[in-house]
Design a protein around this motif. Structure first.
Motif, PDB file in Angstrom:
ATOM      1  N   UNK A 169       2.017  -8.778  -5.422  1.00 36.06           N
ATOM      2  CA  UNK A 169       2.547  -7.879  -6.452  1.00 36.06           C
ATOM      3  C   UNK A 169       1.552  -6.832  -6.939  1.00 36.06           C
ATOM      4  N   UNK A 170       0.268  -7.028  -6.653  1.00 39.13           N
ATOM      5  CA  UNK A 170      -0.767  -6.155  -7.218  1.00 39.13           C
ATOM      6  C   UNK A 170      -1.547  -5.363  -6.173  1.00 39.13           C
ATOM      7  N   UNK A 171      -1.660  -5.871  -4.946  1.00 42.43           N
ATOM      8  CA  UNK A 171      -2.542  -5.266  -3.954  1.00 42.43           C
ATOM      9  C   UNK A 171      -1.895  -5.254  -2.578  1.00 42.43           C
ATOM     10  N   UNK A 172      -2.392  -4.372  -1.715  1.00 44.40           N
ATOM     11  CA  UNK A 172      -2.040  -4.441  -0.311  1.00 44.40           C
ATOM     12  C   UNK A 172      -2.862  -5.548   0.343  1.00 44.40           C
ATOM     13  N   UNK A 173      -2.264  -6.317   1.245  1.00 43.45           N
ATOM     14  CA  UNK A 173      -2.921  -7.509   1.791  1.00 43.45           C
ATOM     15  C   UNK A 173      -3.008  -7.431   3.314  1.00 43.45           C
ATOM     16  N   UNK A 174      -4.230  -7.672   3.827  1.00 42.89           N
ATOM     17  CA  UNK A 174      -4.448  -7.941   5.247  1.00 42.89           C
ATOM     18  C   UNK A 174      -4.886  -9.398   5.366  1.00 42.89           C
ATOM     19  N   UNK A 204      -5.032  -0.492  -3.693  1.00 42.99           N
ATOM     20  CA  UNK A 204      -6.230  -1.227  -3.276  1.00 42.99           C
ATOM     21  C   UNK A 204      -5.839  -2.275  -2.238  1.00 42.99           C
ATOM     22  N   UNK A 205      -6.655  -2.400  -1.190  1.00 46.28           N
ATOM     23  CA  UNK A 205      -6.348  -3.333  -0.111  1.00 46.28           C
ATOM     24  C   UNK A 205      -7.359  -4.470  -0.061  1.00 46.28           C
ATOM     25  N   UNK A 206      -6.857  -5.690   0.110  1.00 45.50           N
ATOM     26  CA  UNK A 206      -7.688  -6.888   0.144  1.00 45.50           C
ATOM     27  C   UNK A 206      -7.484  -7.601   1.475  1.00 45.50           C
ATOM     28  N   UNK A 207      -8.590  -8.044   2.067  1.00 53.40           N
ATOM     29  CA  UNK A 207      -8.539  -8.832   3.302  1.00 53.40           C
ATOM     30  C   UNK A 207      -8.745 -10.300   2.962  1.00 53.40           C
ATOM     31  N   UNK A 208      -7.785 -11.154   3.328  1.00 53.32           N
ATOM     32  CA  UNK A 208      -7.896 -12.601   3.151  1.00 53.32           C
ATOM     33  C   UNK A 208      -8.363 -13.214   4.463  1.00 53.32           C
ATOM     34  N   UNK A 209      -9.448 -13.989   4.392  1.00 57.88           N
ATOM     35  CA  UNK A 209     -10.027 -14.582   5.594  1.00 57.88           C
ATOM     36  C   UNK A 209     -10.118 -16.091   5.416  1.00 57.88           C
ATOM     37  N   UNK A 210      -9.365 -16.833   6.211  1.00 55.46           N
ATOM     38  CA  UNK A 210      -9.428 -18.294   6.160  1.00 55.46           C
ATOM     39  C   UNK A 210      -8.683 -18.855   7.360  1.00 55.46           C
TER      40      UNK A 210
END
Length: 221
Positions: free
Chosen positions: A27-32, A6-12
């Motif tokens: 450790x749990x997800x793919x990160x953009x 699962x991929x999560x996009x962090x926006x800030x």
């Protein structure tokens, strides 16, 4: 639980915030990551992340404007979004949820609260995104709701069974209180009573029970 697929996009707009949350989730997800709304919208269209975590201040605008732009684009409007506020405000929470956020957390937040919110939003998104073949060979989105098993309903009052169902739909305590027109404290009391009836202990045991015994079996073909 490892959900690296699962991929999560962090926006800030804050690089330290991006780094802090990334370290929690890697450790749990793919990160953009994205520092601006423009960059985030482009990433959404190209990468189609499974979930977005958005802060208040972006490099080019505010988080609320990004939510509006996201929900106005039919190609990416379906992506669940968790909003991270810098301070607690009932008015801001109401506005943010009305704009289309799926959950609202306030800094500083507990790591487990964020992980549970992510898991709940991803599970709810998967349930509501089931597809079926319809006449003419097209695809139609099915709005499917997990059902509370009869054996479990027999142990609970009607209100308790409804709360279990709302948890399975991905709603948090605040959202359940709004739907039932009761206080958050009343929902917490109901959840405590449910946990007692099911022999559950631990702060997050009821949520984990629902995921394991209702959501996951429901998602299996």
């Amino acid at each position: 639980m490892n959900e690296i697929a699962r991929n999560i996009l962090l926006v800030d707009g804050s690089a330290p915030f991006i780094k802090q949350v990334s370290q929690l989730l890697i450790p749990y997800y793919g990160i953009y990551t994205a520092l601006s709304a423009e960059e985030a919208l482009l990433a959404c269209r190209e990468q189609l992340p499974d979930l977005i975590i958005c802060g208040e201040e972006l490099r080019d605008t505010g988080g609320h404007h990004f939510i509006m732009a996201l929900r106005d684009d039919p190609r990416i409007a379906h992506i669940p979004l968790i909003f991270i506020a810098n301070r607690e405000s009932r008015e801001d929470m109401r506005m943010t949820m009305n704009l289309g956020a799926d959950d609202y957390l306030v800094q500083p937040f507990k790591r487990q609260d964020l992980l549970l919110s992510i898991r709940s939003r991803l599970s709810r998104f998967a349930i509501f995104n089931n597809m079926r073949r319809v006449a003419g060979g097209g695809l139609e989105t099915v709005i499917a709701i997990p059902l509370v098993p009869d054996a479990l309903q027999d142990k609970l009052s009607k209100t308790e069974a409804r709360i279990i169902k709302l948890i399975a739909e991905g709603k948090n305590t605040r959202e359940i209180a709004r739907e039932l027109y009761v206080s958050i404290k009343t929902v917490e009391n109901h959840k405590y009573n449910i946990a007692q009836k099911l022999g559950l202990t631990g702060r997050n045991s009821l949520t984990e029970y629902v995921i394991k015994n209702i959501i996951q079996p429901y998602k299996r073909p």
